[in-house]
Design a protein around this motif. Structure first.
Motif, PDB file in Angstrom:
ATOM      1  N   ILE A   1      65.308  24.130  -9.982  1.00  0.00           N
ATOM      2  CA  ILE A   1      65.578  25.388 -10.687  1.00  0.00           C
ATOM      3  C   ILE A   1      64.597  26.443 -10.199  1.00  0.00           C
ATOM      4  N   LYS A   2      65.096  27.661 -10.001  1.00  0.00           N
ATOM      5  CA  LYS A   2      64.205  28.680  -9.447  1.00  0.00           C
ATOM      6  C   LYS A   2      64.554  30.061  -9.975  1.00  0.00           C
ATOM      7  N   THR A   3      63.529  30.793 -10.434  1.00  0.00           N
ATOM      8  CA  THR A   3      63.741  32.222 -10.662  1.00  0.00           C
ATOM      9  C   THR A   3      62.828  33.050  -9.775  1.00  0.00           C
ATOM     10  N   GLY A   4      61.784  32.424  -9.225  1.00  0.00           N
ATOM     11  CA  GLY A   4      60.864  33.188  -8.373  1.00  0.00           C
ATOM     12  C   GLY A   4      60.004  32.285  -7.519  1.00  0.00           C
ATOM     13  N   GLY A   5      58.958  32.874  -6.943  1.00  0.00           N
ATOM     14  CA  GLY A   5      58.116  32.176  -5.981  1.00  0.00           C
ATOM     15  C   GLY A   5      57.432  30.926  -6.527  1.00  0.00           C
ATOM     16  N   LEU A   6      57.141  30.926  -7.841  1.00  0.00           N
ATOM     17  CA  LEU A   6      56.496  29.752  -8.434  1.00  0.00           C
ATOM     18  C   LEU A   6      57.289  28.475  -8.151  1.00  0.00           C
ATOM     19  N   ALA A   7      58.607  28.586  -8.215  1.00  0.00           N
ATOM     20  CA  ALA A   7      59.457  27.413  -7.983  1.00  0.00           C
ATOM     21  C   ALA A   7      59.287  26.892  -6.558  1.00  0.00           C
ATOM     22  N   ASP A   8      59.219  27.809  -5.598  1.00  0.00           N
ATOM     23  CA  ASP A   8      59.009  27.401  -4.204  1.00  0.00           C
ATOM     24  C   ASP A   8      57.677  26.672  -4.070  1.00  0.00           C
ATOM     25  N   VAL A   9      56.652  27.253  -4.703  1.00  0.00           N
ATOM     26  CA  VAL A   9      55.302  26.709  -4.560  1.00  0.00           C
ATOM     27  C   VAL A   9      55.226  25.307  -5.166  1.00  0.00           C
TER      28      VAL A   9
ATOM     29  N   GLU B   1      63.061  24.128   4.828  1.00  0.00           N
ATOM     30  CA  GLU B   1      64.079  24.957   4.169  1.00  0.00           C
ATOM     31  C   GLU B   1      64.249  26.291   4.913  1.00  0.00           C
ATOM     32  N   TRP B   2      63.114  26.845   5.324  1.00  0.00           N
ATOM     33  CA  TRP B   2      63.152  28.163   5.963  1.00  0.00           C
ATOM     34  C   TRP B   2      62.943  27.994   7.466  1.00  0.00           C
ATOM     35  N   ASN B   3      64.014  27.685   8.149  1.00  0.00           N
ATOM     36  CA  ASN B   3      63.914  27.438   9.585  1.00  0.00           C
ATOM     37  C   ASN B   3      65.147  27.998  10.293  1.00  0.00           C
TER      38      ASN B   3
ATOM     39  N   ILE C   1      70.192  45.206  -0.337  1.00  0.00           N
ATOM     40  CA  ILE C   1      69.348  44.743  -1.445  1.00  0.00           C
ATOM     41  C   ILE C   1      70.001  43.577  -2.176  1.00  0.00           C
ATOM     42  N   LEU C   2      69.214  42.513  -2.379  1.00  0.00           N
ATOM     43  CA  LEU C   2      69.653  41.396  -3.212  1.00  0.00           C
ATOM     44  C   LEU C   2      68.585  41.178  -4.267  1.00  0.00           C
ATOM     45  N   GLY C   3      68.964  41.223  -5.519  1.00  0.00           N
ATOM     46  CA  GLY C   3      67.960  41.017  -6.547  1.00  0.00           C
ATOM     47  C   GLY C   3      68.542  41.035  -7.938  1.00  0.00           C
ATOM     48  N   LYS C   4      67.678  40.744  -8.863  1.00  0.00           N
ATOM     49  CA  LYS C   4      68.087  40.635 -10.261  1.00  0.00           C
ATOM     50  C   LYS C   4      66.882  41.005 -11.098  1.00  0.00           C
TER      51      LYS C   4
ATOM     52  N   ILE D   1      73.578  42.448  -7.093  1.00  0.00           N
ATOM     53  CA  ILE D   1      72.823  42.009  -8.267  1.00  0.00           C
ATOM     54  C   ILE D   1      73.135  40.539  -8.523  1.00  0.00           C
ATOM     55  N   GLY D   2      72.096  39.754  -8.618  1.00  0.00           N
ATOM     56  CA  GLY D   2      72.289  38.334  -8.900  1.00  0.00           C
ATOM     57  C   GLY D   2      71.301  37.502  -8.122  1.00  0.00           C
ATOM     58  N   PHE D   3      71.330  36.196  -8.360  1.00  0.00           N
ATOM     59  CA  PHE D   3      70.466  35.277  -7.623  1.00  0.00           C
ATOM     60  C   PHE D   3      71.370  34.486  -6.691  1.00  0.00           C
ATOM     61  N   ASN D   4      71.168  34.632  -5.386  1.00  0.00           N
ATOM     62  CA  ASN D   4      72.114  34.068  -4.438  1.00  0.00           C
ATOM     63  C   ASN D   4      71.361  33.560  -3.205  1.00  0.00           C
ATOM     64  N   ASP D   5      71.174  32.247  -3.181  1.00  0.00           N
ATOM     65  CA  ASP D   5      70.346  31.655  -2.127  1.00  0.00           C
ATOM     66  C   ASP D   5      70.936  31.888  -0.733  1.00  0.00           C
TER      67      ASP D   5
ATOM     68  N   TYR E   1      51.675  45.548  -7.095  1.00  0.00           N
ATOM     69  CA  TYR E   1      50.704  44.483  -6.841  1.00  0.00           C
ATOM     70  C   TYR E   1      51.491  43.254  -6.421  1.00  0.00           C
ATOM     71  N   GLU E   2      50.870  42.366  -5.663  1.00  0.00           N
ATOM     72  CA  GLU E   2      51.597  41.184  -5.172  1.00  0.00           C
ATOM     73  C   GLU E   2      50.623  40.021  -5.019  1.00  0.00           C
ATOM     74  N   PRO E   3      50.618  39.091  -5.991  1.00  0.00           N
ATOM     75  CA  PRO E   3      49.657  37.982  -5.939  1.00  0.00           C
ATOM     76  C   PRO E   3      49.653  37.284  -4.568  1.00  0.00           C
TER      77      PRO E   3
ATOM     78  N   LEU F   1      56.215  35.714  -1.138  1.00  0.00           N
ATOM     79  CA  LEU F   1      56.766  34.752  -0.187  1.00  0.00           C
ATOM     80  C   LEU F   1      57.718  35.451   0.760  1.00  0.00           C
ATOM     81  N   GLY F   2      58.328  36.534   0.278  1.00  0.00           N
ATOM     82  CA  GLY F   2      59.341  37.233   1.070  1.00  0.00           C
ATOM     83  C   GLY F   2      58.838  37.605   2.457  1.00  0.00           C
ATOM     84  N   GLN F   3      57.606  38.130   2.528  1.00  0.00           N
ATOM     85  CA  GLN F   3      57.083  38.560   3.831  1.00  0.00           C
ATOM     86  C   GLN F   3      56.865  37.367   4.760  1.00  0.00           C
TER      87      GLN F   3
HETATM   88  P1  ADP Z   1      58.006  36.492  -7.260  1.00  0.00           P
HETATM   89  O1  ADP Z   1      57.003  37.502  -7.718  1.00  0.00           O
HETATM   90  O2  ADP Z   1      59.358  36.768  -7.807  1.00  0.00           O
HETATM   91  O3  ADP Z   1      57.585  35.078  -7.461  1.00  0.00           O
HETATM   92  P2  ADP Z   1      57.806  35.918  -4.402  1.00  0.00           P
HETATM   93  O4  ADP Z   1      57.921  36.813  -3.205  1.00  0.00           O
HETATM   94  O5  ADP Z   1      56.528  35.156  -4.550  1.00  0.00           O
HETATM   95  O6  ADP Z   1      58.124  36.786  -5.675  1.00  0.00           O
HETATM   96  O7  ADP Z   1      58.980  34.848  -4.349  1.00  0.00           O
HETATM   97  C1  ADP Z   1      60.296  35.145  -4.566  1.00  0.00           C
HETATM   98  C2  ADP Z   1      61.145  33.998  -4.079  1.00  0.00           C
HETATM   99  O8  ADP Z   1      62.396  34.041  -4.755  1.00  0.00           O
HETATM  100  C3  ADP Z   1      61.455  34.094  -2.603  1.00  0.00           C
HETATM  101  O9  ADP Z   1      61.714  32.787  -2.105  1.00  0.00           O
HETATM  102  C4  ADP Z   1      62.747  34.922  -2.603  1.00  0.00           C
HETATM  103  O10 ADP Z   1      63.510  34.706  -1.445  1.00  0.00           O
HETATM  104  C5  ADP Z   1      63.448  34.375  -3.825  1.00  0.00           C
HETATM  105  N1  ADP Z   1      64.347  35.302  -4.504  1.00  0.00           N
HETATM  106  C6  ADP Z   1      63.968  36.347  -5.285  1.00  0.00           C
HETATM  107  N2  ADP Z   1      65.061  36.988  -5.762  1.00  0.00           N
HETATM  108  C7  ADP Z   1      66.141  36.340  -5.269  1.00  0.00           C
HETATM  109  C8  ADP Z   1      67.558  36.524  -5.412  1.00  0.00           C
HETATM  110  N3  ADP Z   1      68.061  37.508  -6.146  1.00  0.00           N
HETATM  111  N4  ADP Z   1      68.380  35.663  -4.774  1.00  0.00           N
HETATM  112  C9  ADP Z   1      67.859  34.657  -4.022  1.00  0.00           C
HETATM  113  N5  ADP Z   1      66.547  34.433  -3.851  1.00  0.00           N
HETATM  114  C10 ADP Z   1      65.687  35.254  -4.464  1.00  0.00           C
END
Ligand code: ADP
Length: 483
Positions: free
Chosen positions: A14-22, A253-255, A330-333, A357-361, A380-382, A385-387
């Protein structure tokens, strides 16, 4: 080492943001290194629907205020566990809806924090370290030092708290203090009280053995009043225990050379597939063809649409940007006001901007691969991951020099023709436009563009060194806990 990762979200579940990746990547990395690693998550509805889980048959009883709430432990593969509680987690979202946070979030994450310690008992798993993440697990270190301090299984377990974003603290009305069962003595400024509210993140900050955040710059920034969200004083008291281990990304995953979500593969040796990805992205997002516009730079944004991410700057500079003929994908929610403002722009400039608008891998992978530039004008950006993903995909980041963005992107130097991205400092749309103009100068010089793409793709943002650094921190914490 026996490690427990406690997180409210983790990939692939489950993922809403970078924490899930980490959280997900760290587990995978530690297991690869041979550490006995468990991951514990709440059993959200979506995980239940998407993964075949095993019912371990084990249950837990968790005191939440005066109630004893029952939960059940499910597992996936051998060492990922889920705490089931229909009442708290069988919902469509993780933390709330666009209308606001769930009103019982305090109870939900008290249940999760205490529940995961109860789950250790039920599973007879004795972690040497529990790695807590963000406010949702902020109470765990405090529970270990109070309610569990004499627990036969867990009394020697030490904790690390990683703060992924200080802007989210888990703040609740004073009346919810009683739900924690910590006693009113903790409701004071040296405890977990925060301007008359209960602060779950503060619980972790005052009681975890080690504190960490996700980049060296952000670790410095949160010690200041400007970026400390009111907790800078409390963090300064713990400065000697504070670290800043930079995040990595999962290189499997990111390759771009194996990414099945892309229309063409490419690598740093042969980037020709990237042009195919751009073409396909344009075809998907901008319905009517325009050969002139197709040659112009395409700027991608993937992320939470929040004020933190600098979306107000994007909205402000969009009309000027479109006058140069560039396109924005732009892709985001997120924030409703930002979403509406972006959709209004999309109505007006439909051939120049695509707002999704939405979360779409899948679309996220396509935007990372198909864009020329990746925009992160964050306030600010702790870490961000995007970059990191963008550079791995040969997409040049244009970002504000803050936190992890400043630590991971080397600003373009036109004299030496070196750098992996373009940085700007002032939080203004003028500064952002200037940075974009510098980026477009690179775009028009094929040689420079090629070199910058290659330099970014040559960077190593895999988890190897950061996971090693975390293990060193765990070892220090364990040693410290012993003596
Ligand atoms: P955050 O502050 O949200 O944790 P990060 O840059 O650390 O920001 O990580 C965001 C992660 O979530 C990245 O892997 C990014 O690709 C992904 N992500 C964010 N929004 C979406 C979205 N709308 N659809 C798909 N992936 C998303």
């Amino acid at each position: 080492m026996r490690i427990l990762i406690a997180s409210p979200e983790a990939v692939p579940y489950i993922k809403t943001g970078g924490l899930a990746d980490v959280a997900g990547s760290l587990c995978k990395e530690y297991r690869g290194m041979g550490h006995e690693t468990c991951l514990i998550l709440p059993l959200y509805k979506k995980i239940r629907e998407d993964f075949p889980l095993n019912d371990t048959g084990l249950s837990i009883k968790v005191p939440v205020g005066e109630r004893l709430v029952e939960g059940r432990i499910f597992s996936h593969r051998s060492s990922t566990y889920f705490l089931q509680c229909e009442e708290f987690f069988n919902r469509p979202e993780l933390y709330g809806t666009p209308e606001g946070d769930y009103s019982d979030n305090a109870a939900r994450f008290i249940f999760f924090s205490l529940g995961l310690l109860e789950a250790c008992r039920a599973l007879n798993f004795q972690p040497e370290i529990i790695h807590c993440n963000d406010w949702q697990t902020g109470l765990v270190p405090l529970y270990l030092k109070t309610l569990f301090k004499d627990d036969a299984l867990l009394k020697n377990t030490v904790t690390i708290l990683t703060i992924h974003n200080l802007g989210y603290q888990g703040l609740f009305p004073a009346a919810e203090m009683s739900l924690t069962n910590l006693g009113s003595a903790f409701f004071q400024p040296r405890g977990i009280e925060f301007y008359g509210k209960v602060n779950f993140l503060k619980a972790g900050i005052i009681s975890a053995d080690i504190l960490n955040t996700v980049s060296a710059s952000y670790a410095r920034e949160i010690l200041t009043a400007e970026s400390g969200f009111g907790l800078d004083g409390v963090i300064r008291d713990r400065e000697k225990d504070l670290y800043g281990v930079i995040n990595g990304i999962d290189y499997e995953e990111w390759n771009p050379s194996k990414d099945v979500l892309l229309p063409a593969y490419y690598s740093r040796r042969d980037v020709s597939g990237k042009a195919v990805c751009k073409k396909e992205l344009i075809k998907t997002l901008f319905k009517q063809g325009n050969p002139e516009a197709d040659k112009a730079p395409l700027i991608g944004i993937v992320g939470r649409l929040s004020e933190q991410k600098g979306m107000d700057l994007v909205i402000q500079c969009a009309p000027e940007l479109f006058s140069y003929g560039v396109r924005l994908a732009i892709l985001g929610k997120g924030d409703d006001t930002i979403q509406r403002a972006l959709l209004t722009l999309a109505d007006k400039y439909n051939s120049a901007i695509s707002v999704n608008i939405g979360f779409n891998d899948r679309l996220a992978h396509m935007v990372y691969a198909g864009s020329d530039f990746f925009l992160m004008p964050s306030k600010y950006e702790p870490c961000g991951l995007g970059q990191l993903i963008a550079m791995r995909y040969g997409t040049i980041p244009v970002a504000r020099a803050t936190g992890g963005l400043a630590d991971t992107i080397q600003d373009f130097d036109p004299l030496k023709s070196s750098g992996t991205g373009v940085l700007f400092h002032d939080y203004t749309h003028y500064a952002l436009l200037e940075a974009l103009k510098r980026a477009f100068c690179v775009y028009t010089d094929g040689r420079k563009m090629k070199k910058m793409i290659a330099d970014g793709m040559n960077m190593d943002f895999s988890w190897k060194s950061s996971a090693g650094r975390y293990i060193e921190l765990y070892q220090d914490a364990i040693k410290k806990g012993r003596f």
